[in-house]
Design a protein around this motif. Structure first.
Motif, PDB file in Angstrom:
ATOM      1  N   GLY A   1       1.588   2.587  35.660  1.00  0.00           N
ATOM      2  CA  GLY A   1       0.667   3.683  35.353  1.00  0.00           C
ATOM      3  C   GLY A   1       0.423   3.876  33.870  1.00  0.00           C
ATOM      4  O   GLY A   1      -0.523   4.556  33.480  1.00  0.00           O
TER       5      GLY A   1
ATOM      6  N   LYS B   1      -5.669   1.364  31.449  1.00  0.00           N
ATOM      7  CA  LYS B   1      -4.591   2.355  31.546  1.00  0.00           C
ATOM      8  C   LYS B   1      -4.106   2.698  30.128  1.00  0.00           C
ATOM      9  O   LYS B   1      -4.266   1.896  29.207  1.00  0.00           O
ATOM     10  CB  LYS B   1      -3.428   1.787  32.369  1.00  0.00           C
TER      11      LYS B   1
ATOM     12  N   CYS C   1       2.184   8.797  34.153  1.00  0.00           N
ATOM     13  CA  CYS C   1       2.254   8.041  35.418  1.00  0.00           C
ATOM     14  C   CYS C   1       2.161   8.941  36.637  1.00  0.00           C
ATOM     15  O   CYS C   1       1.738   8.509  37.706  1.00  0.00           O
ATOM     16  CB  CYS C   1       3.556   7.245  35.502  1.00  0.00           C
TER      17      CYS C   1
ATOM     18  N   GLN D   1      -4.254   8.436  38.577  1.00  0.00           N
ATOM     19  CA  GLN D   1      -4.672   7.360  37.675  1.00  0.00           C
ATOM     20  C   GLN D   1      -6.171   7.404  37.416  1.00  0.00           C
ATOM     21  O   GLN D   1      -6.636   7.019  36.347  1.00  0.00           O
ATOM     22  CB  GLN D   1      -4.275   6.018  38.272  1.00  0.00           C
TER      23      GLN D   1
END
Ligand code: HXC
Length: 260
Positions: A52, A98, A200, A204
């Motif tokens: 994540g 990410k 995380c 997301q």
């Protein structure tokens, strides 16, 4: 990655992917191999559903002391221009969707400072030193330093650093807005991991939209940026995570985000 990396180490802590730059004898000087390995590792984490957030870090003494001067010393204009020396594989990090946190201790100079600035935010140890000393070598920053540094710290300090080649310590870097937090050296990884683990646990989808929207602030005028943000905000109402996040708040429970 087909072969084991030699200039970095890669590990995970929970859902956090951690890349440690590992050329200790050269203070993590950044050569093409290291940048290829770093790019490949970050892309692999980006594609991994179990990850994540990412952290890029170095050693206590050096995050990275810049591009590898020994490797660059004999290059000609034709070499660097034809081969797109260094910059060709530096852009990979910008394509990662990410979040990437730079956990910086020791020297972050030249390309090392530029690499840290390519990450989404910088957490610094109290021994960190930032600078763009390329001017001392008869060159200028080549991986975004003249563009990202003034956006982070303003023109005056960016000019000061780029023109004098001086270093700034972690306190000055935090005051100037280059780094988001400064912590004691022995707490650096705990702090970075703590931030990464918090990220995380969120949706997301929302995390990626937040990153994309903040980055848009550096690529567009205010009206376009605000419109981009508004559309991303609207789009998140199409996700189950938005329903879950708001229902959990109303029901006074922890949300269970599924990234859908
Ligand atoms: C290659 C490097 C290096 C570098 C340090 N080393 N920086 N090797 N490239 N950028 C090596 C040294 O040669 C030395 O090797 C070893 O690391 C330890 O360094 P020392 O100088 O002995 O350590 P110290 O006295 O503590 O000084 C640390 C330092 C200094 C202040 C960071 O090393 C320094 O000024 N380094 C250069 C910083 C710099 O100019 N960076 C910008 C590079 S240009 P040996 O074998 O002697 O032990 C750049 C352009 C980016 O980054 C462009 C991107 C596209």
């Amino acid at each position: 990655m087909s072969t084991a990396p030699e200039c970095i180490t890669v590990r995970t802590e929970g859902r956090v992917g951690i890349v440690t730059l590992n050329r200790p004898k050269q203070l993590n000087a950044l050569n093409n191999q290291l940048m290829d390995e770093l790019g490949a590792a970050l892309k692999a984490f980006d594609a991994d559903e179990n990850i994540g957030c990412m952290i890029v870090t170095g050693s206590e003494k050096a995050f990275a002391a810049g591009a590898d001067i020994g490797a660059m010393a004999t290059y000609t204009f034709a070499d660097v221009y034809k081969g797109d020396y260094i910059t060709r594989n530096w852009e990979t990090i910008r394509s990662v969707r990410k979040p990437v946190i730079a956990a910086v201790s020791g020297f972050a100079l030249g390309g090392g400072c530029e690499l840290a600035m390519m990450c989404d935010f910088i957490i610094a140890a109290d021994n960190a030193k930032f600078g763009q000393p390329e001017i001392k070598l008869g060159i200028i920053p080549g991986a975004g330093g003249t563009q990202r540094l003034p956006r982070a710290v303003g023109k005056s300090k960016a000019m000061d650093l780029a023109l004098t080649g001086r270093m700034m310590d972690a306190t000055e870097a935090e005051r100037a807005g280059l780094v988001s937090r400064v912590v004691p050296l022995d707490k650096l990884m705990d702090e970075a991991l703590g931030a990464a683990l918090i990220i995380c646990d969120f949706s997301q989808l929302a995390v990626m939209a937040a990153k994309e929207s903040v980055n848009r602030a550096f690529e567009s005028g205010l009206s376009d940026g605000v419109m981009f943000e508004r559309r991303m905000f609207h789009a998140l109402f199409a996700t189950q995570d938005q329903k879950e996040g708001m229902a959990a708040f109303v029901e006074k429970r922890k949300p269970d985000f599924r990234n859908v």
